[in-house]
Design a protein around this motif. Structure first.
Motif, short mmCIF file in Angstrom:
data_model
loop_
_atom_site.label_atom_id
_atom_site.label_comp_id
_atom_site.label_asym_id
_atom_site.label_seq_id
_atom_site.Cartn_x
_atom_site.Cartn_y
_atom_site.Cartn_z
N UNK A 1 0.82 -1.20 0.00
CA UNK A 1 0.00 0.00 0.00
C UNK A 1 0.86 1.25 0.00
N UNK A 2 2.10 1.15 0.36
CA UNK A 2 2.98 2.31 0.31
C UNK A 2 3.10 3.00 1.65
N UNK A 3 4.18 3.72 1.85
CA UNK A 3 4.45 4.36 3.14
C UNK A 3 3.46 5.48 3.45
N UNK A 4 2.92 6.13 2.45
CA UNK A 4 2.00 7.24 2.67
C UNK A 4 0.55 6.84 2.63
N UNK A 5 0.25 5.56 2.61
CA UNK A 5 -1.13 5.10 2.53
C UNK A 5 -1.57 4.91 1.10
N UNK A 6 -2.80 4.40 0.91
CA UNK A 6 -3.27 4.03 -0.43
C UNK A 6 -3.31 5.19 -1.42
N UNK A 7 -3.49 6.42 -0.95
CA UNK A 7 -3.57 7.55 -1.89
C UNK A 7 -2.20 8.05 -2.32
N UNK A 8 -1.15 7.50 -1.73
CA UNK A 8 0.20 7.97 -2.05
C UNK A 8 1.04 6.89 -2.73
N UNK A 9 0.42 5.86 -3.23
CA UNK A 9 1.17 4.81 -3.92
C UNK A 9 1.49 5.23 -5.35
N UNK A 10 2.42 4.52 -5.95
CA UNK A 10 2.75 4.76 -7.34
C UNK A 10 1.51 4.60 -8.22
N UNK A 11 0.73 3.55 -7.95
CA UNK A 11 -0.47 3.28 -8.75
C UNK A 11 -1.48 4.42 -8.63
N UNK A 12 -1.66 4.95 -7.42
CA UNK A 12 -2.61 6.05 -7.22
C UNK A 12 -2.15 7.31 -7.95
N UNK A 13 -0.85 7.61 -7.87
CA UNK A 13 -0.30 8.77 -8.60
C UNK A 13 -0.49 8.59 -10.11
N UNK A 14 -0.25 7.39 -10.59
CA UNK A 14 -0.41 7.11 -12.02
C UNK A 14 -1.86 7.30 -12.46
N UNK A 15 -2.80 6.81 -11.67
CA UNK A 15 -4.21 6.97 -12.03
C UNK A 15 -4.59 8.45 -12.05
N UNK A 16 -4.13 9.23 -11.09
CA UNK A 16 -4.42 10.67 -11.10
C UNK A 16 -3.85 11.34 -12.35
N UNK A 17 -2.65 10.96 -12.73
CA UNK A 17 -2.02 11.52 -13.92
C UNK A 17 -2.82 11.17 -15.17
N UNK A 18 -3.18 9.90 -15.32
CA UNK A 18 -3.94 9.47 -16.50
C UNK A 18 -5.30 10.16 -16.55
N UNK A 19 -5.97 10.26 -15.43
CA UNK A 19 -7.28 10.91 -15.38
C UNK A 19 -7.18 12.39 -15.73
N UNK A 20 -6.12 13.04 -15.25
CA UNK A 20 -5.92 14.46 -15.54
C UNK A 20 -5.67 14.70 -17.03
N UNK A 21 -4.89 13.86 -17.64
CA UNK A 21 -4.49 14.08 -19.03
C UNK A 21 -5.44 13.44 -20.05
N UNK A 22 -6.30 12.55 -19.61
CA UNK A 22 -7.30 11.92 -20.47
C UNK A 22 -8.65 11.96 -19.76
N UNK A 23 -9.20 13.17 -19.58
CA UNK A 23 -10.39 13.34 -18.73
C UNK A 23 -11.70 12.84 -19.34
N UNK A 24 -11.77 12.64 -20.62
CA UNK A 24 -13.04 12.28 -21.26
C UNK A 24 -13.25 10.77 -21.38
#
Length: 98
Positions: free
Chosen positions: A1-24
């Motif tokens: 899950x990562x040291x910073x919790x589930x919202x701070x994992x590599x996977x969570x950061x990646x999903x935020x990036x993809x959602x930001x750049x491909x919002x539709x």
């Protein structure tokens, strides 16, 4: 899950990036990572860990696979890593593999 919790994992950061750049486009993250495993394990058990309709797959085993000091392509671990990549590329949905 990562040291910073589930919202701070590599996977969570990646999903935020993809959602930001491909919002539709709707995005669903499925993290199939199994801590402490090697590519030979995932090569053997891929169908039990990864959804067959995956569109994008990230493969990263630099920490858990032993370092490849030999250039011998007959090395069992190297062969398993290649087998894993070939299985991913041969999936019915033809995901992008990074």
């Amino acid at each position: 899950q990562g040291a910073g919790g589930p919202s701070n994992t590599y996977a969570a950061h990646l999903l935020r990036y993809i959602t930001k750049h491909f919002p539709n486009t709707p995005h669903v993250l499925y993290n199939a990572a199994v801590p402490g495993t090697t590519s030979p394990y995932m090569s053997a058990c891929l169908d039990q860990h990864l959804a067959s309709d995956a569109d994008l797959v990230f493969v990263e085993y630099s920490l858990n696979d032993r370092s490849w000091t030999s250039r011998d392509y007959r090395d069992p671990e190297r062969r398993a890593f290649e087998r894993l990549l070939r299985k991913l590329l041969d999936m019915p949905n033809k995901p992008a593999v990074v």
